[in-house]
Design a protein around this motif. Structure first.
Motif, PDB file in Angstrom:
ATOM      1  N   LEU A   1     -17.709  21.223  12.243  1.00  0.00           N
ATOM      2  CA  LEU A   1     -16.986  20.550  11.165  1.00  0.00           C
ATOM      3  C   LEU A   1     -16.192  19.355  11.689  1.00  0.00           C
ATOM      4  O   LEU A   1     -16.104  18.320  11.022  1.00  0.00           O
ATOM      5  CB  LEU A   1     -16.062  21.538  10.445  1.00  0.00           C
ATOM      6  CG  LEU A   1     -16.763  22.600   9.604  1.00  0.00           C
ATOM      7  CD1 LEU A   1     -15.761  23.580   9.033  1.00  0.00           C
ATOM      8  CD2 LEU A   1     -17.581  21.962   8.494  1.00  0.00           C
TER       9      LEU A   1
ATOM     10  N   LEU B   1     -21.981  25.043   5.151  1.00  0.00           N
ATOM     11  CA  LEU B   1     -21.702  24.479   3.834  1.00  0.00           C
ATOM     12  C   LEU B   1     -21.699  25.546   2.742  1.00  0.00           C
ATOM     13  O   LEU B   1     -21.090  25.351   1.690  1.00  0.00           O
ATOM     14  CB  LEU B   1     -22.720  23.384   3.491  1.00  0.00           C
ATOM     15  CG  LEU B   1     -22.674  22.154   4.383  1.00  0.00           C
ATOM     16  CD1 LEU B   1     -23.680  21.118   3.895  1.00  0.00           C
ATOM     17  CD2 LEU B   1     -21.286  21.567   4.476  1.00  0.00           C
TER      18      LEU B   1
ATOM     19  N   ALA C   1     -15.593  28.129   5.765  1.00  0.00           N
ATOM     20  CA  ALA C   1     -15.629  26.707   6.103  1.00  0.00           C
ATOM     21  C   ALA C   1     -14.931  25.894   5.015  1.00  0.00           C
ATOM     22  O   ALA C   1     -14.194  24.955   5.309  1.00  0.00           O
ATOM     23  CB  ALA C   1     -17.067  26.244   6.273  1.00  0.00           C
ATOM     24  N   LEU C   2     -15.144  26.267   3.770  1.00  0.00           N
ATOM     25  CA  LEU C   2     -14.490  25.577   2.664  1.00  0.00           C
ATOM     26  C   LEU C   2     -12.971  25.722   2.762  1.00  0.00           C
ATOM     27  O   LEU C   2     -12.236  24.764   2.552  1.00  0.00           O
ATOM     28  CB  LEU C   2     -14.999  26.108   1.326  1.00  0.00           C
ATOM     29  CG  LEU C   2     -14.456  25.417   0.081  1.00  0.00           C
ATOM     30  CD1 LEU C   2     -14.821  23.938   0.070  1.00  0.00           C
ATOM     31  CD2 LEU C   2     -14.963  26.108  -1.167  1.00  0.00           C
TER      32      LEU C   2
ATOM     33  N   THR D   1     -14.182  17.857   3.932  1.00  0.00           N
ATOM     34  CA  THR D   1     -15.449  17.632   4.625  1.00  0.00           C
ATOM     35  C   THR D   1     -16.570  18.457   4.004  1.00  0.00           C
ATOM     36  O   THR D   1     -17.670  17.948   3.759  1.00  0.00           O
ATOM     37  CB  THR D   1     -15.313  17.969   6.120  1.00  0.00           C
ATOM     38  OG1 THR D   1     -14.283  17.141   6.675  1.00  0.00           O
ATOM     39  CG2 THR D   1     -16.616  17.749   6.869  1.00  0.00           C
ATOM     40  N   VAL D   2     -16.320  19.731   3.742  1.00  0.00           N
ATOM     41  CA  VAL D   2     -17.360  20.608   3.188  1.00  0.00           C
ATOM     42  C   VAL D   2     -17.795  20.129   1.808  1.00  0.00           C
ATOM     43  O   VAL D   2     -18.994  20.044   1.530  1.00  0.00           O
ATOM     44  CB  VAL D   2     -16.882  22.081   3.164  1.00  0.00           C
ATOM     45  CG1 VAL D   2     -17.852  22.958   2.385  1.00  0.00           C
ATOM     46  CG2 VAL D   2     -16.698  22.599   4.579  1.00  0.00           C
TER      47      VAL D   2
ATOM     48  N   ARG E   1     -21.500  18.830   0.816  1.00  0.00           N
ATOM     49  CA  ARG E   1     -22.235  19.502  -0.260  1.00  0.00           C
ATOM     50  C   ARG E   1     -22.759  18.486  -1.267  1.00  0.00           C
ATOM     51  O   ARG E   1     -23.891  18.594  -1.747  1.00  0.00           O
ATOM     52  CB  ARG E   1     -21.345  20.516  -0.971  1.00  0.00           C
ATOM     53  CG  ARG E   1     -21.126  21.791  -0.209  1.00  0.00           C
ATOM     54  CD  ARG E   1     -20.189  22.708  -0.976  1.00  0.00           C
ATOM     55  NE  ARG E   1     -20.032  23.996  -0.314  1.00  0.00           N
ATOM     56  CZ  ARG E   1     -19.246  24.960  -0.779  1.00  0.00           C
ATOM     57  NH1 ARG E   1     -18.541  24.789  -1.891  1.00  0.00           N
ATOM     58  NH2 ARG E   1     -19.150  26.102  -0.138  1.00  0.00           N
TER      59      ARG E   1
END
Length: 104
Positions: free
Chosen positions: A41, A77, A82-83, A89-90, A94
């Protein structure tokens, strides 16, 4: 009845080896990303002058082949951890992924 001497147990960490690595399932339960996932990330947050520069950074900084890097990134993603870690960024990635899928 006592356990047989060959029963599977976690090896105790030795001072030389440091703490035992955290199992993947425990990390998922705790909601933390692995250092490698965080590195993926972090690389995506940066701007790149060219694809070649990015691929070089993937190899040098993460020690991954670009194909494996993109496999990990794509899985991240879809990962709620990660979100939570890096929503800007995620969500950006997406949107890019979804736009490319629509073009096909």
């Amino acid at each position: 009845m006592s356990e047989p001497p060959y029963a599977e147990t976690e090896p105790e960490p030795t001072p030389e080896s440091g703490p035992a690595p955290e199992p993947e399932s425990a990390r998922e339960a705790s909601g933390a990303l692995s250092p490698r996932e965080q590195g993926v990330l972090a690389l995506e947050r940066r701007g790149w002058a060219s694809a070649g520069a990015k691929e070089r950074a993937v190899r040098e900084e993460l020690g991954l082949a670009p194909v494996r890097y993109y496999q990990l990134l794509n899985a991240l993603l879809d990962d709620p951890r990660a979100l939570a870690h890096d929503p800007v960024t995620v969500n950006r990635l997406r949107r890019v992924r979804d736009a490319r899928r629509e073009e096909r």
